[in-house]
Design a protein around this motif. Structure first.
Motif, PDB file in Angstrom:
ATOM      1  N   UNK A 493       0.829  -1.204   0.000  1.00 30.11           N
ATOM      2  CA  UNK A 493       0.000   0.000   0.000  1.00 30.11           C
ATOM      3  C   UNK A 493       0.863   1.253   0.000  1.00 30.11           C
ATOM      4  N   UNK A 494       1.973   1.185   0.750  1.00 25.39           N
ATOM      5  CA  UNK A 494       2.872   2.344   0.845  1.00 25.39           C
ATOM      6  C   UNK A 494       3.840   2.408  -0.330  1.00 25.39           C
ATOM      7  N   UNK A 495       3.720   1.425  -1.267  1.00 24.24           N
ATOM      8  CA  UNK A 495       4.613   1.324  -2.426  1.00 24.24           C
ATOM      9  C   UNK A 495       6.086   1.214  -1.996  1.00 24.24           C
ATOM     10  N   UNK A 496       6.306   0.525  -0.865  1.00 26.64           N
ATOM     11  CA  UNK A 496       7.654   0.322  -0.330  1.00 26.64           C
ATOM     12  C   UNK A 496       8.217  -0.969  -0.936  1.00 26.64           C
ATOM     13  N   UNK A 497       8.712  -0.849  -2.157  1.00 30.75           N
ATOM     14  CA  UNK A 497       9.186  -2.032  -2.872  1.00 30.75           C
ATOM     15  C   UNK A 497      10.443  -2.606  -2.231  1.00 30.75           C
ATOM     16  N   UNK A 498      11.270  -1.752  -1.610  1.00 29.50           N
ATOM     17  CA  UNK A 498      12.495  -2.242  -0.969  1.00 29.50           C
ATOM     18  C   UNK A 498      12.166  -3.215   0.160  1.00 29.50           C
ATOM     19  N   UNK A 499      11.148  -2.898   0.961  1.00 27.58           N
ATOM     20  CA  UNK A 499      10.741  -3.807   2.041  1.00 27.58           C
ATOM     21  C   UNK A 499      10.279  -5.138   1.468  1.00 27.58           C
ATOM     22  N   UNK A 500       9.500  -5.080   0.396  1.00 23.67           N
ATOM     23  CA  UNK A 500       9.005  -6.307  -0.231  1.00 23.67           C
ATOM     24  C   UNK A 500      10.170  -7.120  -0.779  1.00 23.67           C
ATOM     25  N   UNK A 501      11.120  -6.442  -1.421  1.00 31.52           N
ATOM     26  CA  UNK A 501      12.273  -7.142  -2.018  1.00 31.52           C
ATOM     27  C   UNK A 501      13.079  -7.882  -0.954  1.00 31.52           C
ATOM     28  N   UNK A 502      13.220  -7.265   0.213  1.00 29.17           N
ATOM     29  CA  UNK A 502      14.015  -7.868   1.285  1.00 29.17           C
ATOM     30  C   UNK A 502      13.273  -9.026   1.959  1.00 29.17           C
ATOM     31  N   UNK A 503      11.950  -8.905   2.138  1.00 29.14           N
ATOM     32  CA  UNK A 503      11.200  -9.854   2.961  1.00 29.14           C
ATOM     33  C   UNK A 503      10.381 -10.874   2.172  1.00 29.14           C
ATOM     34  N   UNK A 504      10.198 -10.641   0.881  1.00 29.17           N
ATOM     35  CA  UNK A 504       9.320 -11.501   0.098  1.00 29.17           C
ATOM     36  C   UNK A 504       9.853 -12.925  -0.008  1.00 29.17           C
ATOM     37  N   UNK A 505      11.175 -13.062  -0.184  1.00 35.74           N
ATOM     38  CA  UNK A 505      11.760 -14.381  -0.363  1.00 35.74           C
ATOM     39  C   UNK A 505      11.522 -15.285   0.836  1.00 35.74           C
ATOM     40  N   UNK A 506      11.764 -14.756   2.046  1.00 36.92           N
ATOM     41  CA  UNK A 506      11.556 -15.560   3.249  1.00 36.92           C
ATOM     42  C   UNK A 506      10.077 -15.886   3.446  1.00 36.92           C
ATOM     43  N   UNK A 507       9.210 -14.944   3.088  1.00 39.57           N
ATOM     44  CA  UNK A 507       7.766 -15.191   3.186  1.00 39.57           C
ATOM     45  C   UNK A 507       7.368 -16.360   2.290  1.00 39.57           C
ATOM     46  N   UNK A 508       7.887 -16.384   1.067  1.00 38.00           N
ATOM     47  CA  UNK A 508       7.570 -17.471   0.132  1.00 38.00           C
ATOM     48  C   UNK A 508       8.108 -18.799   0.658  1.00 38.00           C
ATOM     49  N   UNK A 509       9.316 -18.772   1.239  1.00 39.74           N
ATOM     50  CA  UNK A 509       9.883 -19.995   1.825  1.00 39.74           C
ATOM     51  C   UNK A 509       8.984 -20.543   2.929  1.00 39.74           C
ATOM     52  N   UNK A 510       8.500 -19.638   3.808  1.00 44.26           N
ATOM     53  CA  UNK A 510       7.631 -20.062   4.904  1.00 44.26           C
ATOM     54  C   UNK A 510       6.319 -20.647   4.368  1.00 44.26           C
ATOM     55  N   UNK A 511       5.789 -20.013   3.324  1.00 46.17           N
ATOM     56  CA  UNK A 511       4.567 -20.535   2.706  1.00 46.17           C
ATOM     57  C   UNK A 511       4.805 -21.926   2.119  1.00 46.17           C
ATOM     58  N   UNK A 512       5.930 -22.080   1.431  1.00 49.14           N
ATOM     59  CA  UNK A 512       6.266 -23.363   0.806  1.00 49.14           C
ATOM     60  C   UNK A 512       6.419 -24.449   1.860  1.00 49.14           C
ATOM     61  N   UNK A 513       7.070 -24.104   2.982  1.00 48.29           N
ATOM     62  CA  UNK A 513       7.237 -25.066   4.078  1.00 48.29           C
ATOM     63  C   UNK A 513       5.880 -25.467   4.655  1.00 48.29           C
ATOM     64  N   UNK A 514       5.004 -24.477   4.850  1.00 51.91           N
ATOM     65  CA  UNK A 514       3.675 -24.758   5.397  1.00 51.91           C
ATOM     66  C   UNK A 514       2.891 -25.679   4.464  1.00 51.91           C
TER      67      UNK A 514
END
Length: 599
Positions: A493-514
């Motif tokens: 929402x805040x268009x903070x792409x840097x935050x997404x770039x840093x945290x998206x990979x680990x989020x996807x890993x956690x989803x994949x593990x789940x």
């Protein structure tokens, strides 16, 4: 006559939106059908209201209601009007508004809808702003609703006409805009009945601001809250009718048998679709005369009857009076009879109750209202216990702390799931929870590659996707993943792409593990179940029986054929059996008839 076909349009599209297997395109198209049906229903209601105004019979029926639901429902209904217009919709409210009010919520919603629909119709670019404020006055609350737009505006010499009936100003230039010109006239009447008024400020070519004040009853000091206000403002309040039906937990009632009476097969489709999740046995007849005959013979004693009002041979009121008065048995005098009617005019409920009905449900059928009636008139806790004792408790399992620690659910301990909390959400029904987990895996796994491909240009769609993952993850008990999804949603929402770039990979890993952990659990669960006998292909005799049952609309025979069909696994035509199962669950007998007629 107009509301009856709308029952099918709205009811069946709403049921279809509850199916988990819809493609994005099918869901979008069905939502448009549903919203179009609701728009037509609004026009019909306007005409009915006009007749009541002219007869001096427009009344207010106050109840306690949730203000957030009123705001959400009208906003969701009207945002579809934006279409492809370069138009923003801003909701301006704060958490200090009362959570609950006492008034006629349907009429309040009607006021909101009339103001917003006009704003969206007459505004081609810019913005529509909704402001809601209130102030206390003794035991009442003065609610102020203001809708401001940047639309075509109204000439000064036309302002006096806009609150008159059929008062669509500048009709020649606005001939392409839908509407009857009744909305503002009705809104003024409603505001007056609620002890308020409506005013307008406008300048031709620059836009308009409509302000309505109404008096509502004070309920409590409980506030809306900042979180709900923020979610409403960002159009993310828990969607009302569109999503509530998928979250509604139906209590299994396999012991119950009910009769639905309606002369239109399509209406029977709607009623059957709503009733099917309860597991009840449902019989259908197409006339009041047939219903009377069944109650008189009493070969089957129904737990309740859903009776249509307007039928050609004999209307529902006459049929109910005969059942109550002429048959003479205790069963006929006491069986719950619930009216289903498209003739939903204020005052009719009293009329139905006076003629032997126990309750009144208007068409289009509201699924939550139907659920409340079922719980009140049909559910029988003693029969639930008897059924469990006779048939075992496998259909309605009870999960104990020991099960969570040492049973099948122990396989989910490494999945970072709050299983106990999630099960409570689903009435401790292990079967439902397993189905929800399977749905989560099926619908989340394909999103991983899309999440990986996020760019600055696709950040909005990414935000929408992680918003959905936030709620679906929390619903299965994946709390920490839900929190990570919320953080990423806020960043989008805040268009903070840097935050997404840093945290998206680990989020996807956690989803994949789940997904991996849940998939292992589901496989273990499947392995623990008795294996079906394999056959080369489905039996031609069973398919033929299913075809005949669909043609005759015999629900019991359809269920019997499906039970026989699903006893086995198949080497060939397994996809056909799965497809038939999906169609039968949706009461889509026509599709089954077409498919099986070609074989």
């Amino acid at each position: 006559e107009m509301r009856t076909p709308l029952n099918a349009v709205i009811g069946l599209s709403e049921l279809t939106l509850g199916l988990p297997s819809l493609s994005n395109e099918a869901k979008s198209n069905t939502e448009k059908v549903y919203n179009a049906g609701m728009t037509l229903l609004g026009i019909v209601n306007d005409i009915l209201d006009l007749s009541k105004i002219e007869a001096g019979k427009l009344t207010i029926t106050p109840v306690e209601y949730d203000l957030a639901s009123v705001i959400n429902d009208t906003a969701t209904l009207n945002v579809i009007r934006i279409g492809s217009k370069p138009l923003k919709f801003n909701i301006n409210i704060d958490g200090s508004l009362p959570a609950k009010l006492y008034g006629d919520d349907m009429r309040v919603k009607q006021i909101f809808n009339n103001l917003l629909s006009n704003a969206f119709k007459y505004t081609n670019e810019g913005a529509v702003d909704l402001y809601i404020e209130c102030e206390h006055e003794g035991t009442s609350v003065i609610l102020t609703v203001k809708v401001k737009d940047t639309g075509i505006g109204i000439a000064a010499d036309s302002l006096a006409k806009i609150f008159s009936k059929y008062g669509q100003v500048n009709a020649q230039s606005n001939r392409k805009i839908e509407g009857t010109g009744l909305g503002l006239s009705i809104t003024k009447q409603l505001a007056t009945l609620m002890g308020g008024d409506i005013t307008v400020e406008s300048k031709l070519g620059e836009g308009s601001t409509f302000t309505v004040t109404i008096r509502q009853g004070f309920v409590s000091d409980v506030k809306l809250g900042d979180e709900v206000a923020a979610n409403l403002a960002s159009m993310q309040y828990i969607d009302g009718k569109r999503h509530r039906n998928t979250k509604l937990i139906r209590i299994p009632m396999p012991y119950a048998r009910i009769l639905v009476v309606d002369d239109m097969p399509t209406n029977l489709d709607v009623a059957l679709g709503i009733l099917r999740p309860y597991g009840m046995q449902v019989d259908c007849v197409t006339s009041g005369i047939k219903a009377i005959d069944l109650i008189r013979k009493a070969e089957v004693k129904y737990d309740a009857i859903f009776m249509d009002h307007m039928m050609p041979d004999m209307d529902g009121i006459t049929a109910t009076e005969i059942i109550r008065r002429d048959i003479g048995t205790e069963y006929a005098k006491t069986v719950p009879i619930l009216a289903l009617t498209a003739n939903a005019i204020v005052g009719n409920e009293k009329m139905f109750l006076e003629h032997g009905f126990d309750a009144f449900l208007s068409k289009p059928i509201d699924i939550l209202a139907m659920d409340a009636a079922i719980r009140k008139f049909i559910r029988h806790k003693d029969k639930e216990k008897e059924w469990a004792e006779i048939h075992g408790k496998s259909d309605i399992p009870v999960i104990t702390p020991h099960d969570l620690e040492h049973g099948m659910f122990a396989a989910l301990k490494d999945a970072d799931l709050d299983v106990e909390t999630a099960l409570n959400r689903f009435d401790n029904d292990a079967n439902v929870y397993a189905e929800i987990l399977a749905s989560y895996v099926k619908n989340t796994a394909p999103l991983l590659d899309i999440l990986r491909a996020v760019t600055r240009e696709s950040i909005h769609n990414y935000g929408v996707m992680v918003h959905g993952l936030k709620s679906s993850s929390r619903s299965i008990g994946a709390i920490s993943i839900g929190e990570r999804a919320e953080d990423l949603e806020c960043a989008a929402k805040a268009k903070d792409f840097d935050f997404i770039r840093v945290n998206n990979g680990r989020f996807i890993e956690r989803l994949d593990e789940l997904i991996g952990h849940i998939s292992k659990y589901l496989k273990k669960l499947d392995d623990s179940r008795p294996k079906k006998e394999r056959k080369a292909r489905p039996s031609a005799e069973v398919l033929d029986a299913l075809l005949k049952a669909c043609i005759s609309f015999d629900v019991d025979e359809v269920d019997e054929a499906m039970t026989e069909l699903e006893k086995y696994d198949y080497d060939g035509d397994a996809e056909l059996v799965e497809w038939i199962h999906t169609q039968a669950e949706a009461i889509n007998y026509k599709a089954i008839i077409e498919k099986l007629s070609q074989k």
